[in-house]
Scaffold this motif. Structure first.
Motif, mmCIF file in Angstrom:
data_model
loop_
_atom_site.group_PDB
_atom_site.id
_atom_site.type_symbol
_atom_site.label_atom_id
_atom_site.label_comp_id
_atom_site.label_asym_id
_atom_site.label_seq_id
_atom_site.Cartn_x
_atom_site.Cartn_y
_atom_site.Cartn_z
ATOM 1 N N ASN A 30 2.453 -2.037 -0.029
ATOM 2 C CA ASN A 30 2.345 -0.668 0.073
ATOM 3 C C ASN A 30 2.936 0.043 1.413
ATOM 4 O O ASN A 30 2.784 0.994 1.929
ATOM 5 C CB ASN A 30 0.957 -0.200 0.082
ATOM 6 C CG ASN A 30 0.205 -0.235 -1.136
ATOM 7 O OD1 ASN A 30 0.606 0.438 -2.082
ATOM 8 N ND2 ASN A 30 -0.358 -1.539 -1.402
ATOM 9 N N THR A 31 3.848 -0.907 2.121
ATOM 10 C CA THR A 31 4.465 -0.475 3.252
ATOM 11 C C THR A 31 6.048 -0.618 3.069
ATOM 12 O O THR A 31 6.449 -1.437 2.075
ATOM 13 C CB THR A 31 4.143 -1.373 4.468
ATOM 14 O OG1 THR A 31 4.443 -2.816 4.062
ATOM 15 C CG2 THR A 31 2.674 -1.322 4.881
ATOM 16 N N VAL A 42 6.554 1.286 7.857
ATOM 17 C CA VAL A 42 6.463 0.574 9.305
ATOM 18 C C VAL A 42 7.599 0.127 10.004
ATOM 19 O O VAL A 42 8.847 0.127 9.273
ATOM 20 C CB VAL A 42 5.877 -0.980 8.888
ATOM 21 C CG1 VAL A 42 4.431 -1.072 8.283
ATOM 22 C CG2 VAL A 42 6.812 -1.654 7.703
ATOM 23 N N THR A 70 2.132 -4.137 10.475
ATOM 24 C CA THR A 70 0.963 -5.046 9.955
ATOM 25 C C THR A 70 0.971 -6.353 10.111
ATOM 26 O O THR A 70 1.816 -7.028 10.703
ATOM 27 C CB THR A 70 0.877 -4.634 8.217
ATOM 28 O OG1 THR A 70 1.686 -5.726 7.954
ATOM 29 C CG2 THR A 70 1.283 -3.410 7.708
ATOM 30 N N MET A 121 -1.455 -2.613 11.870
ATOM 31 C CA MET A 121 -2.581 -2.328 10.734
ATOM 32 C C MET A 121 -3.138 -4.021 10.578
ATOM 33 O O MET A 121 -2.202 -5.067 10.405
ATOM 34 C CB MET A 121 -1.771 -2.100 9.395
ATOM 35 C CG MET A 121 -1.237 -0.665 9.364
ATOM 36 S SD MET A 121 -2.218 0.641 10.189
ATOM 37 C CE MET A 121 -3.133 0.809 8.651
ATOM 38 N N THR A 122 -4.410 -3.966 10.475
ATOM 39 C CA THR A 122 -4.968 -5.465 10.298
ATOM 40 C C THR A 122 -6.250 -5.389 9.143
ATOM 41 O O THR A 122 -6.814 -4.470 9.221
ATOM 42 C CB THR A 122 -5.697 -5.725 11.722
ATOM 43 O OG1 THR A 122 -4.838 -5.734 12.875
ATOM 44 C CG2 THR A 122 -6.058 -7.416 11.733
ATOM 45 N N GLN A 123 -6.248 -6.637 8.497
ATOM 46 C CA GLN A 123 -7.032 -6.760 7.467
ATOM 47 C C GLN A 123 -8.725 -6.737 8.113
ATOM 48 O O GLN A 123 -8.672 -7.919 9.144
ATOM 49 C CB GLN A 123 -6.648 -7.674 6.394
ATOM 50 C CG GLN A 123 -6.938 -9.455 6.972
ATOM 51 C CD GLN A 123 -5.562 -9.669 7.768
ATOM 52 O OE1 GLN A 123 -4.967 -8.932 8.194
ATOM 53 N NE2 GLN A 123 -5.488 -11.156 7.689
ATOM 54 N N TYR A 178 0.785 -8.649 7.967
ATOM 55 C CA TYR A 178 1.940 -9.262 7.135
ATOM 56 C C TYR A 178 3.364 -9.422 7.833
ATOM 57 O O TYR A 178 3.919 -10.586 7.488
ATOM 58 C CB TYR A 178 2.168 -8.607 5.790
ATOM 59 C CG TYR A 178 3.096 -8.904 5.053
ATOM 60 C CD1 TYR A 178 2.587 -10.182 4.244
ATOM 61 C CD2 TYR A 178 4.272 -8.512 4.657
ATOM 62 C CE1 TYR A 178 3.406 -10.832 3.159
ATOM 63 C CE2 TYR A 178 5.133 -9.290 3.873
ATOM 64 C CZ TYR A 178 4.864 -10.201 3.185
ATOM 65 O OH TYR A 178 5.622 -10.885 2.197
ATOM 66 N N ASN A 228 -8.086 -1.685 11.852
ATOM 67 C CA ASN A 228 -8.613 -2.075 10.621
ATOM 68 C C ASN A 228 -9.213 -0.896 9.797
ATOM 69 O O ASN A 228 -9.893 -1.237 8.927
ATOM 70 C CB ASN A 228 -9.527 -3.259 10.929
ATOM 71 C CG ASN A 228 -10.803 -3.040 11.811
ATOM 72 O OD1 ASN A 228 -11.001 -1.917 12.258
ATOM 73 N ND2 ASN A 228 -11.342 -3.998 12.391
ATOM 74 N N TRP A 240 -1.863 -6.215 -0.069
ATOM 75 C CA TRP A 240 -1.701 -4.912 -0.128
ATOM 76 C C TRP A 240 -0.597 -4.301 1.099
ATOM 77 O O TRP A 240 0.116 -3.328 0.749
ATOM 78 C CB TRP A 240 -3.240 -4.518 0.207
ATOM 79 C CG TRP A 240 -3.234 -2.927 -0.184
ATOM 80 C CD1 TRP A 240 -3.768 -2.507 -1.376
ATOM 81 C CD2 TRP A 240 -3.106 -1.935 0.534
ATOM 82 N NE1 TRP A 240 -3.522 -1.003 -1.345
ATOM 83 C CE2 TRP A 240 -3.278 -0.735 -0.077
ATOM 84 C CE3 TRP A 240 -2.661 -1.683 2.015
ATOM 85 C CZ2 TRP A 240 -3.105 0.641 0.348
ATOM 86 C CZ3 TRP A 240 -2.440 -0.376 2.545
ATOM 87 C CH2 TRP A 240 -2.568 0.876 1.623
ATOM 88 N N TYR A 241 -0.827 -4.985 2.224
ATOM 89 C CA TYR A 241 0.253 -4.555 3.126
ATOM 90 C C TYR A 241 1.625 -4.560 2.683
ATOM 91 O O TYR A 241 2.606 -3.917 2.986
ATOM 92 C CB TYR A 241 -0.229 -5.183 4.535
ATOM 93 C CG TYR A 241 -1.375 -4.686 5.273
ATOM 94 C CD1 TYR A 241 -1.646 -3.115 4.991
ATOM 95 C CD2 TYR A 241 -2.311 -5.707 5.973
ATOM 96 C CE1 TYR A 241 -2.692 -2.843 5.858
ATOM 97 C CE2 TYR A 241 -3.395 -5.113 6.403
ATOM 98 C CZ TYR A 241 -3.595 -3.872 6.436
ATOM 99 O OH TYR A 241 -4.882 -3.288 6.952
ATOM 100 N N LYS A 242 1.778 -5.901 1.855
ATOM 101 C CA LYS A 242 3.178 -6.187 1.600
ATOM 102 C C LYS A 242 3.641 -5.287 0.771
ATOM 103 O O LYS A 242 4.790 -4.751 0.602
ATOM 104 C CB LYS A 242 3.015 -7.541 0.908
ATOM 105 C CG LYS A 242 4.728 -8.078 0.328
ATOM 106 C CD LYS A 242 4.510 -9.148 -0.226
ATOM 107 C CE LYS A 242 5.838 -9.802 -0.721
ATOM 108 N NZ LYS A 242 5.661 -11.075 -1.674
#
Lengths: 263, 69
Positions: A226-227, A238, A175, A201-203, A177, A125, A222-224
Protein backbone atom coordinates in the motif's frame (compact mmCIF):
# COMPACT_ATOMS: atom_id res chain seq x y z
CA UNK A 1 31.98 -3.06 6.03
CA UNK A 2 30.85 -3.18 9.64
CA UNK A 3 29.14 -6.41 10.65
CA UNK A 4 25.84 -6.79 12.47
CA UNK A 5 27.71 -8.01 15.55
CA UNK A 6 29.83 -4.84 15.60
CA UNK A 7 26.73 -2.64 15.16
CA UNK A 8 25.13 -4.40 18.12
CA UNK A 9 28.28 -4.11 20.22
CA UNK A 10 28.81 -0.43 19.41
CA UNK A 11 25.27 1.00 19.43
CA UNK A 12 22.88 -1.23 21.33
CA UNK A 13 22.53 -1.71 25.06
CA UNK A 14 20.06 -3.34 27.46
CA UNK A 15 18.94 -6.09 25.11
CA UNK A 16 16.56 -7.93 24.92
CA UNK A 17 14.39 -4.85 24.72
CA UNK A 18 10.89 -4.59 26.23
CA UNK A 19 9.30 -4.21 22.77
CA UNK A 20 6.59 -6.68 21.79
CA UNK A 21 7.38 -9.50 19.33
CA UNK A 22 7.37 -8.10 15.79
CA UNK A 23 7.44 -4.44 16.91
CA UNK A 24 9.19 -2.06 14.52
CA UNK A 25 10.98 -0.22 17.34
CA UNK A 26 14.03 -2.45 17.11
CA UNK A 27 14.12 -1.98 13.33
CA UNK A 28 14.18 1.81 13.76
CA UNK A 29 17.04 1.40 16.27
CA UNK A 30 18.92 -0.72 13.73
CA UNK A 31 18.34 1.88 10.97
CA UNK A 32 19.53 4.79 13.17
CA UNK A 33 22.65 2.90 14.24
CA UNK A 34 23.58 2.00 10.68
CA UNK A 35 22.94 5.57 9.49
CA UNK A 36 25.27 6.97 12.17
CA UNK A 37 27.90 4.37 11.24
CA UNK A 38 27.71 5.40 7.58
CA UNK A 39 27.86 9.15 8.32
CA UNK A 40 30.85 11.24 9.42
CA UNK A 41 29.33 11.89 12.84
CA UNK A 42 30.92 10.23 15.88
CA UNK A 43 28.47 8.67 18.30
CA UNK A 44 30.08 10.68 21.14
CA UNK A 45 28.72 13.85 19.47
CA UNK A 46 25.13 12.60 19.37
CA UNK A 47 22.44 13.45 21.88
CA UNK A 48 19.20 11.51 21.49
CA UNK A 49 16.14 13.17 23.02
CA UNK A 50 12.86 11.33 23.48
CA UNK A 51 9.53 12.03 25.11
CA UNK A 52 7.09 9.45 26.47
CA UNK A 53 5.71 6.38 24.74
CA UNK A 54 6.86 3.14 23.17
CA UNK A 55 8.96 4.97 20.56
CA UNK A 56 10.67 7.03 23.25
CA UNK A 57 12.15 3.79 24.55
CA UNK A 58 14.04 3.25 21.30
CA UNK A 59 16.94 5.59 22.14
CA UNK A 60 16.56 5.61 25.90
CA UNK A 61 17.91 3.25 27.23
CA UNK A 62 18.61 1.07 24.18
CA UNK A 63 20.85 3.31 22.06
CA UNK A 64 24.43 3.57 23.29
CA UNK A 65 24.68 7.37 22.92
CA UNK A 66 23.95 10.23 25.35
CA UNK A 67 20.20 10.34 25.88
CA UNK A 68 17.60 12.60 27.46
CA UNK A 69 14.24 11.03 28.33
CA UNK A 70 11.92 13.99 28.80
CA UNK A 71 8.29 14.83 29.53
CA UNK A 72 5.37 13.89 27.29
CA UNK A 73 5.41 15.76 23.98
CA UNK A 74 8.27 18.04 25.00
CA UNK A 75 11.18 16.31 23.29
CA UNK A 76 11.59 19.04 20.65
CA UNK A 77 11.86 21.97 23.18
CA UNK A 78 14.43 20.02 25.23
CA UNK A 79 16.34 19.16 22.06
CA UNK A 80 16.24 22.82 20.96
CA UNK A 81 17.85 23.78 24.28
CA UNK A 82 20.60 21.20 23.78
CA UNK A 83 21.29 22.38 20.23
CA UNK A 84 21.34 26.11 21.13
CA UNK A 85 23.62 25.49 24.13
CA UNK A 86 26.13 23.42 22.13
CA UNK A 87 25.72 23.64 18.37
CA UNK A 88 28.50 21.10 17.74
CA UNK A 89 26.23 18.30 18.92
CA UNK A 90 24.11 16.27 16.51
CA UNK A 91 20.69 16.18 18.14
CA UNK A 92 18.28 13.37 17.28
CA UNK A 93 14.69 13.40 18.50
CA UNK A 94 12.96 10.01 18.50
CA UNK A 95 9.33 10.34 19.33
CA UNK A 96 6.10 8.51 18.73
CA UNK A 97 3.15 9.90 16.80
CA UNK A 98 1.08 10.49 19.93
CA UNK A 99 3.99 12.24 21.59
CA UNK A 100 5.16 14.27 18.60
CA UNK A 101 1.97 15.08 16.68
CA UNK A 102 -0.63 14.72 19.46
CA UNK A 103 0.59 15.99 22.85
CA UNK A 104 3.51 17.99 21.43
CA UNK A 105 1.92 19.04 18.14
CA UNK A 106 2.50 22.75 18.63
CA UNK A 107 6.16 22.22 19.55
CA UNK A 108 6.57 20.25 16.32
CA UNK A 109 5.04 23.07 14.25
CA UNK A 110 7.23 25.73 15.84
CA UNK A 111 10.36 23.58 15.64
CA UNK A 112 9.70 23.31 11.90
CA UNK A 113 8.92 27.03 11.61
CA UNK A 114 12.14 27.99 13.43
CA UNK A 115 13.99 25.54 11.18
CA UNK A 116 16.29 24.56 14.02
CA UNK A 117 18.93 21.95 13.13
CA UNK A 118 17.32 18.87 14.71
CA UNK A 119 16.73 15.42 13.24
CA UNK A 120 13.24 14.38 14.24
CA UNK A 121 12.29 10.75 13.67
CA UNK A 122 8.58 10.33 14.27
CA UNK A 123 7.81 6.64 14.73
CA UNK A 124 4.20 6.46 13.58
CA UNK A 125 2.28 3.37 14.64
CA UNK A 126 -1.10 5.12 14.39
CA UNK A 127 -2.19 5.02 18.04
CA UNK A 128 -1.15 5.50 21.66
CA UNK A 129 0.32 2.01 22.07
CA UNK A 130 1.96 2.17 25.49
CA UNK A 131 -1.19 3.21 27.34
CA UNK A 132 -3.34 0.48 25.80
CA UNK A 133 -4.03 1.46 22.19
CA UNK A 134 -6.20 4.58 22.38
CA UNK A 135 -7.07 6.64 19.31
CA UNK A 136 -4.40 9.16 18.25
CA UNK A 137 -4.35 12.05 15.76
CA UNK A 138 -2.67 9.71 13.25
CA UNK A 139 -5.30 6.94 13.45
CA UNK A 140 -6.92 6.43 10.05
CA UNK A 141 -10.62 7.18 9.57
CA UNK A 142 -12.72 4.10 10.36
CA UNK A 143 -9.92 2.23 12.14
CA UNK A 144 -10.80 0.30 15.29
CA UNK A 145 -8.85 1.08 18.45
CA UNK A 146 -9.50 0.56 22.15
CA UNK A 147 -11.44 3.84 22.44
CA UNK A 148 -13.06 3.70 18.98
CA UNK A 149 -14.44 0.13 18.92
CA UNK A 150 -16.82 0.97 16.04
CA UNK A 151 -14.19 2.71 13.93
CA UNK A 152 -12.54 6.11 14.25
CA UNK A 153 -15.16 8.76 13.44
CA UNK A 154 -12.50 11.44 12.93
CA UNK A 155 -9.91 11.75 10.19
CA UNK A 156 -6.18 11.39 10.53
CA UNK A 157 -3.45 14.00 10.42
CA UNK A 158 -1.02 14.05 7.46
CA UNK A 159 1.91 14.91 9.72
CA UNK A 160 4.65 14.99 7.08
CA UNK A 161 2.62 17.39 4.89
CA UNK A 162 1.88 19.63 7.89
CA UNK A 163 5.56 19.80 8.87
CA UNK A 164 6.49 20.58 5.27
CA UNK A 165 3.94 23.42 5.23
CA UNK A 166 5.25 24.67 8.59
CA UNK A 167 8.63 25.31 6.99
CA UNK A 168 10.98 22.39 7.66
CA UNK A 169 14.08 22.02 5.45
CA UNK A 170 13.88 18.30 4.91
CA UNK A 171 10.77 16.12 5.20
CA UNK A 172 10.45 12.45 4.29
CA UNK A 173 8.24 9.46 4.92
CA UNK A 174 9.30 5.81 4.95
CA UNK A 175 8.09 2.59 6.52
CA UNK A 176 9.94 -0.15 8.35
CA UNK A 177 9.55 -2.26 5.20
CA UNK A 178 11.90 0.18 3.40
CA UNK A 179 14.91 -0.32 5.66
CA UNK A 180 17.66 0.53 3.16
CA UNK A 181 15.95 3.72 2.03
CA UNK A 182 15.30 4.65 5.65
CA UNK A 183 19.00 4.28 6.56
CA UNK A 184 19.99 6.53 3.63
CA UNK A 185 17.31 9.07 4.61
CA UNK A 186 18.47 9.25 8.25
CA UNK A 187 22.01 9.82 7.01
CA UNK A 188 20.75 12.59 4.71
CA UNK A 189 18.79 14.13 7.61
CA UNK A 190 21.96 14.30 9.69
CA UNK A 191 23.77 16.11 6.88
CA UNK A 192 20.92 18.63 6.44
CA UNK A 193 21.48 22.02 8.08
CA UNK A 194 17.95 22.68 9.29
CA UNK A 195 14.89 20.91 10.65
CA UNK A 196 14.77 17.35 9.31
CA UNK A 197 11.62 15.34 9.84
CA UNK A 198 11.24 11.67 8.95
CA UNK A 199 7.91 9.98 9.50
CA UNK A 200 8.55 6.26 9.93
CA UNK A 201 5.41 4.16 9.56
CA UNK A 202 5.85 1.29 11.98
CA UNK A 203 3.92 -1.85 12.73
CA UNK A 204 2.32 -2.29 16.16
CA UNK A 205 1.30 -5.96 16.24
CA UNK A 206 -0.03 -5.88 19.80
CA UNK A 207 -2.28 -2.83 20.08
CA UNK A 208 -3.15 -2.25 16.44
CA UNK A 209 -2.55 -5.67 14.87
CA UNK A 210 -4.77 -7.59 17.27
CA UNK A 211 -7.74 -5.30 16.52
CA UNK A 212 -7.25 -5.93 12.81
CA UNK A 213 -6.27 -9.61 12.93
CA UNK A 214 -2.74 -8.89 11.70
CA UNK A 215 0.70 -9.70 13.07
CA UNK A 216 4.04 -7.98 12.40
CA UNK A 217 4.61 -9.95 9.19
CA UNK A 218 1.17 -9.01 7.78
CA UNK A 219 1.64 -5.36 8.67
CA UNK A 220 5.02 -5.22 6.88
CA UNK A 221 3.35 -6.86 3.86
CA UNK A 222 0.60 -4.21 4.06
CA UNK A 223 3.25 -1.47 3.92
CA UNK A 224 4.81 -3.16 0.91
CA UNK A 225 1.52 -3.34 -0.98
CA UNK A 226 0.00 0.00 0.00
CA UNK A 227 2.91 2.39 -0.43
CA UNK A 228 4.38 3.85 -3.59
CA UNK A 229 7.41 5.95 -4.48
CA UNK A 230 5.31 7.57 -7.22
CA UNK A 231 3.62 10.82 -6.12
CA UNK A 232 0.85 10.40 -8.72
CA UNK A 233 -0.19 7.01 -7.34
CA UNK A 234 -3.30 6.53 -5.16
CA UNK A 235 -1.22 4.65 -2.61
CA UNK A 236 0.54 6.26 0.35
CA UNK A 237 3.59 8.16 -0.88
CA UNK A 238 6.96 7.15 0.58
CA UNK A 239 10.07 9.14 -0.16
CA UNK A 240 11.41 12.67 0.26
CA UNK A 241 8.61 15.25 0.41
CA UNK A 242 10.87 18.29 0.43
CA UNK A 243 14.55 19.14 0.68
CA UNK A 244 15.23 22.89 0.54
CA UNK A 245 17.82 25.29 1.93
CA UNK A 246 16.47 27.82 4.40
CA UNK A 247 17.95 30.06 7.13
CA UNK A 248 18.63 27.94 10.21
CA UNK A 249 17.86 29.19 13.74
CA UNK A 250 21.01 28.32 15.73
CA UNK A 251 23.37 29.58 13.01
CA UNK A 252 21.40 32.84 12.84
CA UNK A 253 21.52 33.29 16.63
CA UNK A 254 25.30 32.80 16.79
CA UNK A 255 25.82 35.09 13.77
CA UNK A 256 23.88 37.84 15.56
CA UNK A 257 25.97 37.29 18.71
CA UNK A 258 29.17 37.64 16.64
CA UNK A 259 27.88 40.77 14.90
CA UNK A 260 27.03 42.36 18.24
CA UNK A 261 30.49 41.61 19.61
CA UNK A 262 29.89 38.51 21.75
CA UNK A 263 27.81 37.82 24.81
CA UNK B 1 32.97 -20.40 -2.54
CA UNK B 2 33.19 -18.87 0.91
CA UNK B 3 31.46 -20.58 3.74
CA UNK B 4 28.32 -18.80 4.87
CA UNK B 5 27.57 -18.81 8.56
CA UNK B 6 24.25 -17.60 9.97
CA UNK B 7 24.48 -17.09 13.71
CA UNK B 8 21.23 -16.92 15.65
CA UNK B 9 21.17 -15.80 19.26
CA UNK B 10 18.17 -17.89 20.28
CA UNK B 11 17.65 -16.18 23.64
CA UNK B 12 17.28 -12.73 22.03
CA UNK B 13 14.54 -14.01 19.70
CA UNK B 14 10.92 -13.11 20.46
CA UNK B 15 9.53 -15.44 17.80
CA UNK B 16 7.93 -12.81 15.54
CA UNK B 17 8.84 -14.81 12.40
CA UNK B 18 9.75 -11.76 10.25
CA UNK B 19 13.17 -13.25 9.32
CA UNK B 20 11.59 -16.54 8.19
CA UNK B 21 8.90 -14.78 6.13
CA UNK B 22 11.17 -12.21 4.45
CA UNK B 23 14.13 -14.48 3.62
CA UNK B 24 14.03 -14.57 -0.21
CA UNK B 25 15.64 -18.03 -0.35
CA UNK B 26 13.83 -19.74 2.55
CA UNK B 27 17.06 -20.36 4.43
CA UNK B 28 15.40 -20.12 7.85
CA UNK B 29 12.64 -22.22 9.41
CA UNK B 30 10.88 -22.03 12.76
CA UNK B 31 12.26 -24.47 15.32
CA UNK B 32 10.23 -26.96 17.32
CA UNK B 33 12.25 -26.09 20.44
CA UNK B 34 11.59 -23.13 22.70
CA UNK B 35 14.07 -20.58 24.02
CA UNK B 36 14.13 -19.30 27.60
CA UNK B 37 11.18 -16.95 26.91
CA UNK B 38 9.12 -19.80 25.34
CA UNK B 39 9.47 -18.51 21.79
CA UNK B 40 10.07 -20.59 18.67
CA UNK B 41 13.37 -19.18 17.40
CA UNK B 42 14.50 -19.62 13.75
CA UNK B 43 16.86 -22.36 12.68
CA UNK B 44 19.09 -22.53 9.62
CA UNK B 45 17.73 -25.01 7.10
CA UNK B 46 20.47 -24.69 4.48
CA UNK B 47 23.15 -21.99 4.88
CA UNK B 48 24.59 -22.55 1.39
CA UNK B 49 21.32 -21.37 -0.14
CA UNK B 50 21.91 -17.92 1.43
CA UNK B 51 22.63 -15.11 -1.08
CA UNK B 52 23.99 -12.76 1.63
CA UNK B 53 21.26 -10.15 1.10
CA UNK B 54 21.35 -9.62 4.89
CA UNK B 55 17.65 -8.84 5.00
CA UNK B 56 17.29 -10.94 8.16
CA UNK B 57 19.94 -8.80 9.88
CA UNK B 58 18.14 -5.60 8.85
CA UNK B 59 14.63 -6.81 9.63
CA UNK B 60 15.23 -8.60 12.93
CA UNK B 61 13.84 -6.18 15.55
CA UNK B 62 15.94 -7.81 18.27
CA UNK B 63 19.44 -7.97 16.74
CA UNK B 64 19.39 -11.76 17.06
CA UNK B 65 20.79 -12.70 13.61
CA UNK B 66 24.28 -12.23 12.18
CA UNK B 67 25.32 -13.37 8.71
CA UNK B 68 28.98 -14.03 7.96
CA UNK B 69 30.33 -14.86 4.53
Amino acid sequence: MITAAEIKEKYVRNHPSPFCPGCGGGMVLNAMSRAVERSDVEKEDIVAVSGIGCAAWIPSPHWRVDTLHTTHGRAIPFASGVKIANRDLEVMVVSGDGDCAGIGGNHLLHGARNNIDLNVLMVNNGLYAMTGGQVAPTTEHGERTLTTPHGNPASSFEVAEVVKAAGASHVARWTTYHMKELIAEVEKAMETDGFSFIEIMTQCPTRKGKKQGMDGIDMLAWYKENTSKDKESDKMFVGTLCDVEKPELVGSIYRQIDELGGV
Amino acid sequence: MTKKIIKIDRDLCKGCGICIEYCPKDVLVGSDDLNRYDNHFPEVLCAQRCILCRRCELYCPDFAIEVEG
